[in-house]
Design a protein around this motif. Structure first.
Motif, PDB file in Angstrom:
ATOM      1  N   ILE A 118       0.834  -1.207   0.000  1.00 49.72           N
ATOM      2  CA  ILE A 118       0.000   0.000   0.000  1.00 49.72           C
ATOM      3  C   ILE A 118       0.864   1.250   0.000  1.00 49.72           C
ATOM      4  CG2 ILE A 118      -1.682   1.351   1.331  1.00 49.72           C
ATOM      5  CD1 ILE A 118      -2.851  -1.084  -0.101  1.00 49.72           C
ATOM      6  N   LEU A 119       1.895   1.253   0.818  1.00 51.04           N
ATOM      7  CA  LEU A 119       2.754   2.431   0.910  1.00 51.04           C
ATOM      8  C   LEU A 119       3.606   2.621  -0.338  1.00 51.04           C
ATOM      9  CD1 LEU A 119       3.653   2.093   4.657  1.00 51.04           C
ATOM     10  CD2 LEU A 119       2.566   4.086   3.619  1.00 51.04           C
ATOM     11  N   ASN A 120       4.040   1.532  -0.954  1.00 51.41           N
ATOM     12  CA  ASN A 120       4.798   1.653  -2.189  1.00 51.41           C
ATOM     13  C   ASN A 120       3.906   2.105  -3.347  1.00 51.41           C
ATOM     14  OD1 ASN A 120       7.279   0.927  -1.077  1.00 51.41           O
ATOM     15  ND2 ASN A 120       6.925  -1.253  -1.403  1.00 51.41           N
ATOM     16  N   ASP A 121       2.628   1.701  -3.304  1.00 52.28           N
ATOM     17  CA  ASP A 121       1.680   2.132  -4.335  1.00 52.28           C
ATOM     18  C   ASP A 121       1.266   3.596  -4.140  1.00 52.28           C
ATOM     19  OD1 ASP A 121       1.738  -0.312  -5.517  1.00 52.28           O
ATOM     20  OD2 ASP A 121      -0.167  -1.015  -4.684  1.00 52.28           O
ATOM     21  N   TYR A 122       1.483   4.111  -2.939  1.00 46.88           N
ATOM     22  CA  TYR A 122       1.081   5.483  -2.634  1.00 46.88           C
ATOM     23  C   TYR A 122       1.711   6.466  -3.613  1.00 46.88           C
ATOM     24  CZ  TYR A 122       0.597   9.879  -0.004  1.00 46.88           C
ATOM     25  OH  TYR A 122       0.311  11.171   0.379  1.00 46.88           O
ATOM     26  N   GLY A 123       2.998   6.300  -3.886  1.00 47.58           N
ATOM     27  CA  GLY A 123       3.687   7.205  -4.790  1.00 47.58           C
ATOM     28  C   GLY A 123       3.074   7.200  -6.180  1.00 47.58           C
ATOM     29  N   SER A 124       2.734   6.015  -6.678  1.00 45.58           N
ATOM     30  CA  SER A 124       2.130   5.916  -8.018  1.00 45.58           C
ATOM     31  C   SER A 124       0.779   6.615  -8.056  1.00 45.58           C
ATOM     32  CB  SER A 124       1.957   4.444  -8.412  1.00 45.58           C
ATOM     33  OG  SER A 124       3.210   3.790  -8.444  1.00 45.58           O
ATOM     34  N   TYR A 125      -0.020   6.376  -7.024  1.00 48.18           N
ATOM     35  CA  TYR A 125      -1.346   7.011  -6.962  1.00 48.18           C
ATOM     36  C   TYR A 125      -1.207   8.522  -6.863  1.00 48.18           C
ATOM     37  CZ  TYR A 125      -5.935   8.425  -5.258  1.00 48.18           C
ATOM     38  OH  TYR A 125      -7.151   9.063  -5.106  1.00 48.18           O
ATOM     39  N   PHE A 126      -0.301   8.977  -5.989  1.00 49.09           N
ATOM     40  CA  PHE A 126      -0.115  10.412  -5.797  1.00 49.09           C
ATOM     41  C   PHE A 126       0.319  11.084  -7.089  1.00 49.09           C
ATOM     42  CE2 PHE A 126       3.100  13.729  -5.277  1.00 49.09           C
ATOM     43  CZ  PHE A 126       2.313  14.743  -4.736  1.00 49.09           C
ATOM     44  N   TRP A 127       1.333  10.535  -7.768  1.00 47.03           N
ATOM     45  CA  TRP A 127       1.867  11.202  -8.946  1.00 47.03           C
ATOM     46  C   TRP A 127       0.888  11.191 -10.109  1.00 47.03           C
ATOM     47  CZ3 TRP A 127       5.095  14.812  -8.713  1.00 47.03           C
ATOM     48  CH2 TRP A 127       6.128  14.795  -7.764  1.00 47.03           C
ATOM     49  N   GLU A 128       0.138  10.107 -10.245  1.00 45.87           N
ATOM     50  CA  GLU A 128      -0.880  10.084 -11.305  1.00 45.87           C
ATOM     51  C   GLU A 128      -1.950  11.140 -11.023  1.00 45.87           C
ATOM     52  OE1 GLU A 128      -3.988   7.097 -13.623  1.00 45.87           O
ATOM     53  OE2 GLU A 128      -2.794   6.321 -11.941  1.00 45.87           O
ATOM     54  N   SER A 129      -2.385  11.228  -9.747  1.00 49.07           N
ATOM     55  CA  SER A 129      -3.388  12.219  -9.379  1.00 49.07           C
ATOM     56  C   SER A 129      -2.841  13.639  -9.532  1.00 49.07           C
ATOM     57  CB  SER A 129      -3.839  12.003  -7.925  1.00 49.07           C
ATOM     58  OG  SER A 129      -4.399  10.725  -7.750  1.00 49.07           O
ATOM     59  N   HIS A 130      -1.579  13.816  -9.147  1.00 44.84           N
ATOM     60  CA  HIS A 130      -0.925  15.117  -9.262  1.00 44.84           C
ATOM     61  C   HIS A 130      -0.860  15.569 -10.721  1.00 44.84           C
ATOM     62  CE1 HIS A 130       2.707  17.629  -9.879  1.00 44.84           C
ATOM     63  NE2 HIS A 130       2.390  18.161  -8.713  1.00 44.84           N
ATOM     64  N   ASP A 131      -0.465  14.662 -11.615  1.00 45.43           N
ATOM     65  CA  ASP A 131      -0.313  15.042 -13.015  1.00 45.43           C
ATOM     66  C   ASP A 131      -1.666  15.268 -13.692  1.00 45.43           C
ATOM     67  OD1 ASP A 131       2.377  14.923 -12.635  1.00 45.43           O
ATOM     68  OD2 ASP A 131       2.709  13.089 -13.777  1.00 45.43           O
ATOM     69  N   LYS A 132      -2.681  14.527 -13.270  1.00 49.07           N
ATOM     70  CA  LYS A 132      -4.025  14.776 -13.791  1.00 49.07           C
ATOM     71  C   LYS A 132      -4.518  16.155 -13.336  1.00 49.07           C
ATOM     72  CE  LYS A 132      -5.640  10.002 -14.323  1.00 49.07           C
ATOM     73  NZ  LYS A 132      -6.579   8.963 -13.820  1.00 49.07           N
ATOM     74  N   MET A 133      -4.162  16.526 -12.104  1.00 52.21           N
ATOM     75  CA  MET A 133      -4.507  17.859 -11.608  1.00 52.21           C
ATOM     76  C   MET A 133      -3.822  18.930 -12.442  1.00 52.21           C
ATOM     77  SD  MET A 133      -2.792  20.422  -9.760  1.00 52.21           S
ATOM     78  CE  MET A 133      -1.560  19.564  -8.788  1.00 52.21           C
ATOM     79  N   LEU A 134      -2.529  18.754 -12.745  1.00 48.69           N
ATOM     80  CA  LEU A 134      -1.812  19.727 -13.570  1.00 48.69           C
ATOM     81  C   LEU A 134      -2.433  19.832 -14.962  1.00 48.69           C
ATOM     82  CD1 LEU A 134       2.018  19.315 -12.833  1.00 48.69           C
ATOM     83  CD2 LEU A 134       0.507  21.215 -12.204  1.00 48.69           C
ATOM     84  N   CYS A 135      -2.902  18.715 -15.484  1.00 47.13           N
ATOM     85  CA  CYS A 135      -3.579  18.762 -16.779  1.00 47.13           C
ATOM     86  C   CYS A 135      -4.761  19.727 -16.738  1.00 47.13           C
ATOM     87  CB  CYS A 135      -4.070  17.360 -17.175  1.00 47.13           C
ATOM     88  SG  CYS A 135      -2.786  16.294 -17.851  1.00 47.13           S
TER      89      CYS A 135
END
Length: 513
Positions: free
Chosen positions: A337-354
């Protein structure tokens, strides 16, 4: 106000200390201590949030309610208390901490069945004050009152503020920790939240090996604040931790969207519900800088810098995972879960920037585009909020320097203008890959990019005026922050004036209250 409807469900369930002793001390094996606000003889109301009061079920304000707003002459139905928690501060285990300046009045339920906790901040010492006085000064109180409401109207999960009042007494503070203490006006804020539970509450029970209370606290939290979790046994606690991770990541993305820097992301300042909590030396971003920290106490390491907030939130979740391990007992699950956190965060972050750029979808090539954009922002010292506002109304028929000179904190020479021009050409090429129309793209940008943010220099001006007995600035800021996606006051939607660059409280602050 309907203060007779305030109840105390928390203290009916969990072990506590009812001695009422305000002296600083450890309170092992308990989650709270009963404590009364100190009381103030000459309070004076500065601001009251009527909309919030009606919304949470307290109703309209009457003059007699001022006593409640500062913790005076409380009715018998209100049994006040402060909670104990632990935490990691600047990466180090700090042991038992707690509500050093916060005292809870209890919980109110509105006509929709929604429950809200009510809490004074600055109403006196508690057993968790760590040899401090439990008071708050005007400047920190104004900052919390206004910023928590600003974040709410920006659409960021947060605690909120009900009232702001002078206490009628002075408080001594060394604002910059430089051996220069001074008298400042004291104040009390009432803040509200669905719950003020923090990572630190769970850390304390786990560190003390009070596993039964830890389980009861987690069950209480799931039942009251995570009703979507319906699993049983160990799976329930796994689902809880995964949900906390997601809410925390979502909160970080929202901070990045509006350019908010918390400044003190200790685990005891992390909400278990994914709310922004404890407004201390925070700042909204002026010139874009991933290495910016608003907290002088965070120098020179800049642990809590703007660009590190996603990473630090993950580190804090590791500490929460350790605290919840006695209930979950599955190291592999927690690691995944904690290792997947980074993937979830960055995907959400980049979608926000879009969305900020008006892109209708995230493309693989956007990672390179965002890196180029970050480099441009830092090299040209561009204002984070104003840059996107200008991008919305960019006109290739107008002079580039004229359009962006009021967005940069440095002179845009020919070389820098060339960099900016090249980026804008790249941007428009990327826009052509949208499926949606340009008008829909602009609509997406307008919903995502605020026109007004509550900058530190504006707060500084407001605090100075309130100290002089004026409230015009307070009223204007309140109106502006309630409508952040509109340009109501053009003089508020400008970059920080250079005369505020080196004034304490306009860019960086200390943890001093």
């Amino acid at each position: 106000m309907n203060i007779e409807n305030i109840t105390q469900p928390f203290i009916k369930i969990f072990p506590g200390d009812f001695s009422g002793n305000p002296m600083q001390r450890t309170t092992p094996k308990v989650l709270f201590a009963a404590i009364a606000p100190v009381g103030f003889d000459q309070p004076e109301l500065i601001a009251f949030n009527e909309k919030l009061s009606e919304e949470i079920g307290l109703g309209k304000f009457e003059e007699k309610d001022l006593d409640f707003l500062v913790g005076n002459k409380l009715p018998e139905n209100i049994k006040t208390y402060s909670t104990a928690y632990a935490g990691h501060q600047f990466g180090n285990w700090a042991g038992q901490l707690g509500d050093g300046r916060a005292i809870l009045a209890g919980e109110i339920t509105n006509n929709k069945g929604e429950k809200t906790e009510i809490q004074w901040k600055g109403a006196g010492a508690t057993p968790y004050s760590r040899h401090a006085d439990g008071r708050a000064v005007l400047r920190s109180s104004v900052r919390e009152y206004l910023m928590s409401e600003a974040m709410f109207h920006l659409g960021v999960p947060t605690t909120r503020a009900l009232s702001l009042a002078f206490t009628g007494e002075n408080v001594v503070r060394d604002m910059m920790y430089n051996g220069n203490p001074q008298d400042e006006k004291g104040a009390v804020v009432i803040r509200t939240a669905e719950s003020f539970l923090r990572f630190g509450h769970f850390e304390l029970m786990s560190a003390q090996r009070e596993y039964k209370t830890l389980q009861e606290l987690t069950d209480f939290t799931i039942k009251n604040y995570y009703p979507e979790i319906t699993s049983e046994g160990t799976q329930k606690y796994k689902d809880f931790f995964e949900s906390v991770c997601q809410r925390t990541a979502d909160l970080m993305v929202e901070w990045y969207r509006v350019g908010f820097v918390h400044g003190v992301m200790n685990t005891d300042n992390m909400s278990i519900l994914g709310l922004t909590i404890d407004y201390g030396p925070y700042s909204m971003m002026d010139e874009y800088n991933l290495n910016f920290t608003p907290n002088t106490t965070d120098l020179p390491g800049r642990r809590y810098a703007f660009g590190k907030q996603g990473q630090i939130s993950q580190w804090n979740l590791w500490q929460l995972a350790n605290a919840l391990h006695p209930l979950i007992q599955d190291e592999k699950f927690l690691e995944v879960i904690l290792n997947d956190y980074g993937s979830y965060f960055w995907e959400s972050h980049d979608k926000m920037l879009c969305k900020k750029f008006g892109f209708d979808q995230l493309l693989t090539s956007d990672e390179k585009f965002f890196i180029e954009w970050q480099r441009l922002m830092q090299e040209l010292q561009l204002d984070y909020t104003l840059f996107f506002n200008e991008l919305e109304k960019y006109d290739d028929q107008k002079d580039l320097r004229e359009q962006f000179e009021n967005v940069s904190y440095t002179f845009l020479n020919d070389e820098k203008l060339s960099q900016l021009d090249n980026f804008i050409k790249t941007y428009h090429s990327r826009l052509e890959r949208n499926i949606i129309s340009r008008e829909k793209s602009l609509e997406l940008m307008r919903k995502t990019n605020p026109k007004f943010i509550l900058r530190n220099y504006l707060l500084y001006q407001c605090i100075e005026e309130i100290n002089e007995g004026k409230t015009d600035m307070l009223n204007k800021l309140t109106h502006a922050l309630e409508n952040p996606y509109e340009k109501i006051y053009p003089d508020f939607s400008v970059k920080r004036p250079s005369n505020y660059d080196d004034i304490s409280g306009c860019s960086m602050l200390s943890c001093s209250s």
